[in-house]
Design a protein around this motif. Structure first.
Motif, short mmCIF file in Angstrom:
data_model
loop_
_atom_site.label_atom_id
_atom_site.label_comp_id
_atom_site.label_asym_id
_atom_site.label_seq_id
_atom_site.Cartn_x
_atom_site.Cartn_y
_atom_site.Cartn_z
N LYS A 92 0.92 -1.25 0.04
CA LYS A 92 -0.06 0.12 -0.01
C LYS A 92 0.81 1.21 -0.01
CE LYS A 92 -4.26 0.48 2.27
NZ LYS A 92 -5.00 0.14 3.38
N GLN A 93 2.08 1.37 0.76
CA GLN A 93 2.70 2.39 0.92
C GLN A 93 3.80 2.58 -0.36
OE1 GLN A 93 4.26 1.81 4.67
NE2 GLN A 93 2.30 2.09 5.64
N GLN A 94 4.36 1.53 -0.57
CA GLN A 94 5.38 1.58 -1.65
C GLN A 94 5.07 1.65 -3.21
OE1 GLN A 94 8.71 -1.10 -0.14
NE2 GLN A 94 7.82 -0.60 1.99
N CYS A 95 4.03 0.89 -3.28
CA CYS A 95 3.84 0.73 -4.74
C CYS A 95 2.86 1.96 -5.39
CB CYS A 95 2.99 -0.70 -5.15
SG CYS A 95 4.02 -1.96 -4.53
N VAL A 96 3.47 2.51 -6.31
CA VAL A 96 2.67 3.65 -6.89
C VAL A 96 1.67 3.15 -7.87
CG1 VAL A 96 4.49 5.30 -6.66
CG2 VAL A 96 4.60 4.04 -8.67
N ASN A 97 1.78 2.36 -8.65
CA ASN A 97 1.16 1.37 -9.61
C ASN A 97 -0.17 0.82 -8.93
OD1 ASN A 97 2.20 2.77 -12.09
ND2 ASN A 97 3.76 1.05 -11.71
N VAL A 98 -0.23 0.78 -7.58
CA VAL A 98 -1.29 -0.01 -7.04
C VAL A 98 -2.46 1.17 -6.63
CG1 VAL A 98 -2.02 -1.52 -5.38
CG2 VAL A 98 -0.01 -1.84 -6.88
N SER A 99 -3.73 1.09 -7.00
CA SER A 99 -4.61 2.01 -6.19
C SER A 99 -5.36 1.15 -4.90
CB SER A 99 -5.53 2.34 -7.08
OG SER A 99 -6.24 1.25 -7.69
N ALA A 100 -5.60 0.05 -4.91
CA ALA A 100 -6.43 -0.44 -3.59
C ALA A 100 -5.53 -1.76 -3.51
CB ALA A 100 -7.75 -0.55 -4.27
N VAL A 101 -6.04 -2.13 -2.18
CA VAL A 101 -5.12 -3.23 -1.54
C VAL A 101 -5.98 -3.83 -0.78
CG1 VAL A 101 -3.18 -4.35 -0.65
CG2 VAL A 101 -2.87 -2.32 -1.91
N SER A 102 -6.36 -5.34 -0.67
CA SER A 102 -7.10 -5.91 0.34
C SER A 102 -6.75 -7.14 0.78
CB SER A 102 -8.75 -6.21 -0.33
OG SER A 102 -9.24 -6.89 0.60
N ASP A 221 -3.04 -15.67 12.03
CA ASP A 221 -2.79 -14.36 12.02
C ASP A 221 -2.39 -13.96 10.51
OD1 ASP A 221 -0.76 -15.75 12.16
OD2 ASP A 221 0.08 -14.40 13.86
N TYR A 222 -2.07 -15.01 9.77
CA TYR A 222 -1.75 -14.76 8.42
C TYR A 222 -2.71 -14.48 7.69
CZ TYR A 222 -2.77 -19.64 7.59
OH TYR A 222 -3.32 -20.78 7.68
N ILE A 223 -2.61 -13.97 6.23
CA ILE A 223 -3.71 -14.02 5.20
C ILE A 223 -3.26 -14.85 4.12
CG2 ILE A 223 -4.37 -11.64 5.97
CD1 ILE A 223 -2.54 -10.41 3.85
N GLN A 224 -4.46 -15.12 3.33
CA GLN A 224 -4.15 -16.23 2.30
C GLN A 224 -4.17 -15.67 1.04
OE1 GLN A 224 -8.10 -17.79 3.80
NE2 GLN A 224 -6.99 -19.73 4.35
N GLY A 225 -4.37 -14.34 0.89
CA GLY A 225 -4.32 -13.77 -0.29
C GLY A 225 -4.17 -12.02 -0.36
N ILE A 226 -3.64 -11.50 -1.22
CA ILE A 226 -3.65 -10.07 -1.28
C ILE A 226 -4.05 -9.60 -2.80
CG2 ILE A 226 -2.39 -7.63 -1.14
CD1 ILE A 226 -0.30 -9.26 0.37
N PHE A 227 -5.29 -8.99 -2.43
CA PHE A 227 -5.71 -8.74 -3.97
C PHE A 227 -5.83 -6.89 -3.90
CE2 PHE A 227 -8.24 -11.99 -5.78
CZ PHE A 227 -7.92 -13.10 -4.84
N THR A 228 -5.12 -6.66 -5.30
CA THR A 228 -4.95 -5.29 -5.63
C THR A 228 -5.59 -4.73 -6.74
OG1 THR A 228 -2.89 -5.38 -6.72
CG2 THR A 228 -2.67 -5.79 -4.36
N SER A 229 -5.70 -3.70 -6.90
CA SER A 229 -6.00 -2.86 -8.18
C SER A 229 -4.89 -2.37 -8.66
CB SER A 229 -7.28 -2.09 -8.11
OG SER A 229 -8.39 -2.65 -8.00
#
Lengths: 406, 250
Positions: A92-102, A221-229
């Motif tokens: 979320k903080q470092q990727c300029v080409n990414v607009s949304a993260v979940s 406490d881990y996550i199974q996937g990260i979805f971004t736009s």
């Protein structure tokens, strides 16, 4: 010779033998219609796959856990616990080409309401998830950041589940359903998405705050996937590279072979699927080409035969004062009329077939301009040439020979 | 009545068949005056059909001269010949040569379609008048297959009349018809000749048909061997009365 007279002569000659005229046109109709329909079907299926994949978010980039070594033992992809919430924040903080993260965490189980129950899955996410995966809310609302922090027992519900477990006509909003024995309050209804191209029902799900799913259902406490736009579809590749770099830094990985995650984009998926339907389109195109050839040969035959069998008529017309060029023009007008009318009817039929097949398969109707133009001109050219050529021969005959032709 | 419609001087026609040259006409001279009803006779191979084709501007002579209504035909192009046929000639064929699935009226109109000077209204009026003159005004919307052989030949005669030709050329026009119908057709030709002053050239090999005309020209081996005025000319309408009355008369 006056062209109006010639037009009348040609029209009368065509009307004289409607069945022959129809048969001649049939070759052209079939030739044109098959090319348009075949390519239309191929393109339609391709477009529908593209649309479906795009409806899952064409600029979506997602991160899945990869294989991981733990003490020398290779772990499977899905059991991997390599993705953490910290990765999410870094992206979320470092990727300029990414607009949304979940994040995404999911589990399956029975959902129960009253005495009805249904097996389904619950997906845990943050508030940006709906935009990334192109879900819409039909009624109610999305959960809030506060509800995420407080592990609230709220969820959004898909249309399939409403159908399966709720009584008809009941407003789902505000109802409490039980998933894996935990009561969840329905706060929103998801818009219907239908099946995706893999035949998976995209309305058979619950969406809840990821914290709720992590702690209350899975105790992880881990996550199974990260979805971004990605900020746009064209920036998806750039986003992938950025994410890979960030993730390697997060996981202290130096070589790409050691990656314990996989980054994929929806557009890659689109490419994979459309390459299959491209083969299909090529195949249908080849079949269409063959039908064009067969149609063309049919046109040749019937034109040639019908002009040849009218040699006596040509002889008569010449003996009562028709000039060679009058005869030629008459046949040229006749074959042009047949070809053009046949071509237009063929285009309509081709469109109709594409539309019927499209509506049966739920595809959009795609009519390629090239297929219309090429098939129309090939068929018309064949039709006009093979109407003209025997007429040319006949009009050069001596009227006597033409009259006596058997 | 003393104007020559057809004037043929030393006309020759040769065909090349493979290496051989067939001399179909070896030097024919003939003259047909306005208002004549001429029969051209001869056995097959005598050159009479070749003669008719040349008279009809359907074929060109190898040598010699042919004047149709004062126009020398030998130098004309194919298109000019077509115009000449359209304006000056009427054809009646043995096998009628009507367009199928086309009404009698439209068949009769056909030659006028190839004449730009004639507008559609005049075309129709003239076609109806021509059909009336052959007694088929009530059948003008019939198709050829709804007409008897005699009626079809009458339509063909109407078609040959519609452009008001200087000469009507008939090629074995009764050849496909029975005796009674043949006489009916010949009666029509005689009437057109005597009442309307039409010049008619009639090719036939039947001697009794030839006796209905006013002059006979007899061909043999590419020459005219005999020309004779018909002395005891028969009248077709009287011949019809003398025929035995059949039981199946229509």
């Amino acid at each position: 010779m006056n062209y109006f007279n010639l037009l009348r002569i040609a029209k009368n000659a065509l009307m004289r033998n409607k069945f022959r005229a129809f048969l001649t046109m049939l070759g052209i109709i079939i030739g044109v219609a098959s090319v348009i329909a075949m390519l239309g079907i191929g393109q339609g299926s391709k477009k529908s796959i593209q649309d479906q994949v795009a409806s899952m978010g064409s600029n979506m980039v997602f991160i899945m856990p990869g294989s991981q070594q733990r003490g020398g033992v290779m772990m499977g992809n899905s059991s991997s616990q390599s993705l953490k919430l910290a990765d999410l924040d870094a992206i979320k903080q470092q990727c300029v080409n990414v607009s949304a993260v979940s994040p995404e965490v999911r589990t399956s189980g029975q959902v129960v309401f009253g005495n009805e129950n249904w097996p389904t899955s619950i997906y845990g996410s943050n508030t940006e998830y709906l935009d990334i995966k192109k879900f819409g809310i039909e009624s109610g609302r999305m959960f809030t950041d506060r509800e995420i922090t407080s592990l609230a027992k709220v969820c959004l519900i898909g249309k399939t589940i409403i159908e399966k477990i709720l009584p008809k006509g009941m407003d789902p909003i505000g109802q409490t359903i039980r998933f894996k024995n935990i009561p969840m309050k329905v706060i929103g209804v998801l818009k219907e998405k239908g099946e995706n191209s893999f035949g998976q029902d995209q309305d058979d799900l619950l969406i809840a705050p990821y914290t709720t799913v992590q702690r209350r259902f899975l105790a992880i406490d881990y996550i199974q996937g990260i979805f971004t736009s990605a900020i746009s579809e064209s920036k998806a590749d750039a986003a992938i590279e950025e994410i890979q770099a960030v993730m390697r830094k997060q996981h202290k990985i130096s070589k790409p072979e050691d990656d314990d995650f996989r980054v994929m984009s929806q557009s890659e998926l689109i490419k994979t699927f459309t390459s299959v339907s491209d083969i299909l389109t090529t195949l249908l195109g080849a079949i269409a080409g063959i039908s064009l050839l067969v149609g063309g040969i049919g046109i040749m035959n019937i034109m040639y035969v019908s002009v040849t069998e009218r040699t006596r008529e040509i002889g008569l017309r010449m003996s009562i004062g028709g000039k060679g060029r009058d005869i030629l023009m008459q046949f040229l007008i006749e074959s042009t009329l047949l070809s053009v009318v046949g071509g237009v009817v063929g285009i309509l039929f081709g469109y109709l077939i594409s539309a019927v097949v499209g509506s049966m398969m739920g595809w959009p109707v795609v009519i390629m301009t090239q297929s219309v133009v090429v098939s129309f001109f090939v068929c018309s050219a064949i039709g006009i040439f093979f109407g003209w050529y025997p007429a040319k021969k006949a009009s050069n005959l001596n009227p006597i020979d033409a009259l006596r032709y058997e | 009545m003393n104007k020559a419609i057809i004037e043929v001087i030393n006309l020759k026609k040769y065909f090349e068949v493979g290496d051989m040259v067939v001399q179909a006409l070896k030097g024919v001279n003939l003259k047909i005056m306005k208002g004549e009803f001429v029969a051209i006779m001869g056995a097959s191979g005598s050159g009479k059909s070749t003669m008719l084709n040349i008279l009809g501007c359907l074929d060109k002579p190898t040598a010699g001269e042919y004047k149709l209504d004062g126009i020398s035909v030998a130098d004309l192009s194919r298109n000019q010949l077509a115009e000449l046929r359209n304006e000056k000639l009427g054809f009646v064929f043995q096998s009628y040569n009507l367009l199928t699935r086309t009404s009698a009226l439209e068949n009769v109109e056909l030659p006028l379609f190839y004449n730009d000077r004639i507008k559609s209204k005049e075309r129709k009026e003239r076609a109806i008048a021509a059909l009336e003159s052959v007694g088929l005004a009530d059948r003008m919307h019939h198709m050829p297959n709804q007409l008897s052989g005699g009626q079809q030949q009458r339509v063909a005669i109407a078609r040959s009349l519609v452009n008001d030709p200087v000469v009507i050329l008939a090629d074995e026009a009764t050849g496909n018809l029975d005796t009674k119908t043949s006489y009916e057709i010949m009666e029509l030709f005689q009437r057109l000749n005597s009442d309307k002053g039409k010049t008619i050239v009639f090719v036939t090999h039947e001697a009794d048909i030839a006796r209905l005309t006013s002059r006979n020209i007899i061909f043999r081996d590419g020459w005219v061997i005999k020309e004779q005025i018909v002395e005891d000319r028969l009248i077709a309408s009287e011949m019809l009365k003398s025929l035995p009355v059949g039981e199946h008369e229509v």
